[in-house]
Design an enzyme around this catalytic site. Structure first.
Site, PDB file in Angstrom:
ATOM      1  N   HIS A 100       0.875  -1.166   0.000  1.00 39.42           N
ATOM      2  CA  HIS A 100       0.000   0.000   0.000  1.00 39.42           C
ATOM      3  C   HIS A 100       0.921   1.227   0.000  1.00 39.42           C
ATOM      4  O   HIS A 100       2.007   1.186   0.598  1.00 39.42           O
ATOM      5  CB  HIS A 100      -0.826   0.116   1.277  1.00 39.42           C
ATOM      6  CG  HIS A 100      -1.744  -1.027   1.581  1.00 39.42           C
ATOM      7  ND1 HIS A 100      -1.326  -2.175   2.185  1.00 39.42           N
ATOM      8  CD2 HIS A 100      -3.092  -1.157   1.408  1.00 39.42           C
ATOM      9  CE1 HIS A 100      -2.364  -2.978   2.360  1.00 39.42           C
ATOM     10  NE2 HIS A 100      -3.444  -2.397   1.896  1.00 39.42           N
ATOM     11  N   ASP A 103       2.230   2.010   3.400  1.00 42.16           N
ATOM     12  CA  ASP A 103       3.181   1.060   4.003  1.00 42.16           C
ATOM     13  C   ASP A 103       4.605   1.512   3.739  1.00 42.16           C
ATOM     14  O   ASP A 103       5.472   1.431   4.594  1.00 42.16           O
ATOM     15  CB  ASP A 103       3.107  -0.340   3.359  1.00 42.16           C
ATOM     16  CG  ASP A 103       1.746  -0.960   3.396  1.00 42.16           C
ATOM     17  OD1 ASP A 103       0.983  -0.632   4.306  1.00 42.16           O
ATOM     18  OD2 ASP A 103       1.483  -1.778   2.502  1.00 42.16           O
TER      19      ASP A 103
HETATM   20  C1  XUL Z   1      -7.430  -6.542   4.426  1.00 45.82           C
HETATM   21  C2  XUL Z   1      -6.699  -6.929   3.209  1.00 45.82           C
HETATM   22  C3  XUL Z   1      -5.865  -5.884   2.592  1.00 45.82           C
HETATM   23  C4  XUL Z   1      -5.817  -5.927   1.108  1.00 45.82           C
HETATM   24  C5  XUL Z   1      -5.071  -4.794   0.474  1.00 45.82           C
HETATM   25  O1  XUL Z   1      -8.225  -7.534   4.963  1.00 45.82           O
HETATM   26  O2  XUL Z   1      -6.746  -8.063   2.793  1.00 45.82           O
HETATM   27  O3  XUL Z   1      -4.605  -5.964   3.135  1.00 45.82           O
HETATM   28  O4  XUL Z   1      -5.214  -7.113   0.674  1.00 45.82           O
HETATM   29  O5  XUL Z   1      -5.585  -3.566   0.851  1.00 45.82           O
END
Ligand code: XUL
Ligand code: CO
Length: 437
Positions: A100, A103
């Site tokens: 992300h 992150d």
């Molecule tokens: C949350 C989840 C996230 C997504 C990306 O449950 O799975 O980490 O994979 O935003």
């Protein structure tokens, strides 16, 4: 490259090895159905769990020991994390990753500053990718942590929040493109509602679609060739998420004319929360030509949380690999470990142990699934079970060419139909035969 992990590159030692820092089943170059294991499995590591998860739970603080992280929001700290992550990837033999925006790169007071810092971090990510041959499976934007997103991002009742989210998604797609990302994922972290009493449901769904249409337009504008994914999840943090499961996502994409632009990124523990098996979600997506990628983990069946455990259940990994092999394997997708070590597994070494356990479970699942396919009995049984439909009449009904009048006349002069056993237990026994070898 940093040197924070006191381990050598993890090697394959075979099923009898007692070395916790060795693969027992994952032999990257071993060929199965004509393709190396590494290309079947396309393992990816999640930046958020490896580098940013403190291993807290709702009742206690984080326990993870991270000697490389000074806890600050500085650019230096963020750059150091990148180096440590690539050291980990190299040593664990994983050559794909996902992140992300937040992150890898901290948020600053203004969008301009935040984007400028993100560019600096992206430059370091690009350097490390080029040095190591690692590539980006997918990027995404974190639209759920900051308090501004408390009531959703694309589905916030507040227009200003939508505008901010659009700017954030735009930048995250741009950086993903610059890093040569093979995909970009939309997980609707808070795109749902907590109560219908205060919610204009269809308006929120339309806003989500508007955001995704803008993303498609931007993708085309900048020439980003990666695959867009939606990642279904039914709830947590919201009471009800709009992208609740594979079928709901497909309906949403169809309703708003987005189907050709998206595939699904399916996550095991999300399937469990939706009351489905992962195999069910995969089958629904696969049959719709929309199975794109996988967030690999598992949940605890007697706990209603998204516990994101490392996938170690061989029955599960076998089922996942059966679906994947039936699809002909991944194209842009991969097996991303959206999984976190338990709070008790707080040492840096546990990052290795947990990924090794997950990788071995999938490698073994791949072997078993391939053996079941070679055996052929299950496939033959299913084909035979539907054989009556291969008749001229069955084909005409399937083609939409029959009528009630015709079938009524036929039923009047036909004997009562004969049913045959579904043989579920025999078939499950065949799976066990190969699981136990
Ligand atoms: C949350 C989840 C996230 C997504 C990306 O449950 O799975 O980490 O994979 O935003
Ligand atoms: Co996920």
């Amino acid at each position: 490259m940093s040197d924070y992990f006191p381990v050598q590159k993890i090697a394959y030692e075979g099923p009898d090895s007692r070395n916790p820092l060795a693969f027992k089943f994952y032999n990257p170059d071993a060929r199965i159905e004509g393709k190396p294991m590494r290309d079947h499995l396309r393992f990816a590591a999640a930046y958020w769990h490896c580098m940013r998860n403190p291993l807290a739970d709702p009742f206690g603080a984080g326990t993870a020991i991270t000697p490389w992280d000074d806890g600050s929001d500085s650019v230096e700290n963020a750059l150091r994390r990148v180096d440590v992550f690539f050291e980990f990837l190299q040593k664990i033999s994983i050559d794909l990753y996902c992140f992300h925006d937040r992150d890898v790169s901290p948020e600053r007071g203004t969008i301009q500053e935040t984007e400028q810092v993100f560019d600096q971090i992206a430059t370091r990510l690009r350097q490390r990718q080029d040095e190591t041959g690692v590539s980006l499976l997918w990027g995404t934007a974190c639209l759920f942590t900051h308090p501004r997103y408390a009531q959703g991002a694309a589905t916030s009742p507040e227009l200003g929040v939508f505008v901010h989210a659009a700017a954030q998604v735009r930048k995250a797609i741009e950086v993903t493109h610059l890093l040569g990302g093979q995909g970009y994922t939309f997980w609707g972290g808070r795109e749902g509602y907590n109560t219908l009493v205060n919610t204009s449901l269809q308006r929120e769904r339309e806003h989500l679609a508007a955001m995704l249409h803008m993303a498609v337009a931007f993708k085309q504008e900048i020439g980003f060739g990666g695959q867009f994914y939606i990642e279904p999840k039914p709830q947590e943090p919201t009471t009800h998420q709009y992208d609740s499961d594979a079928a709901a996502c497909l309906n949403f994409l169809r309703e708003f004319g987005l189907l050709e632009h998206f595939k699904l990124n399916l996550e095991t523990n999300h399937a469990t929360l939706a009351g489905h098996t992962m195999a069910h979600e995969m089958r629904i997506a696969r049959e719709a030509g929309a199975l794109g990628s996988i967030d690999a983990n598992q949940g605890t069946p007697n706990c209603g949380w998204d516990t994101d455990e490392f996938p170690t259940d061989l029955y599960l990994t076998t089922q996942v690999m059966l679906e994947l092999l039936a699809m002909g394997g991944f194209t842009t997708g991969g097996l991303n470990f959206d999984a976190k070590r338990r709070r008790e597994s707080f040492e840096p070494l546990d990052l290795f142990h947990s990924h090794i356990a997950g990788m071995d479970a999938f490698a073994r699942g791949l072997q078993v699934a391939s053996a079941i396919r070679a055996d052929g009995r299950i496939e033959e049984f299913v084909a035979a079970r539907y054989a009556s439909w291969d008749s001229p009449l069955g084909r005409r009904i399937e083609a939409g060419e029959a009528s009630f009048a015709e079938l009524h006349a036929l039923a009047l002069q036909s004997p009562a139909p004969t049913l045959h056993s579904g043989r579920q237990e025999v078939l499950e026994g065949i799976i066990n035969q190969y699981l136990s070898r």
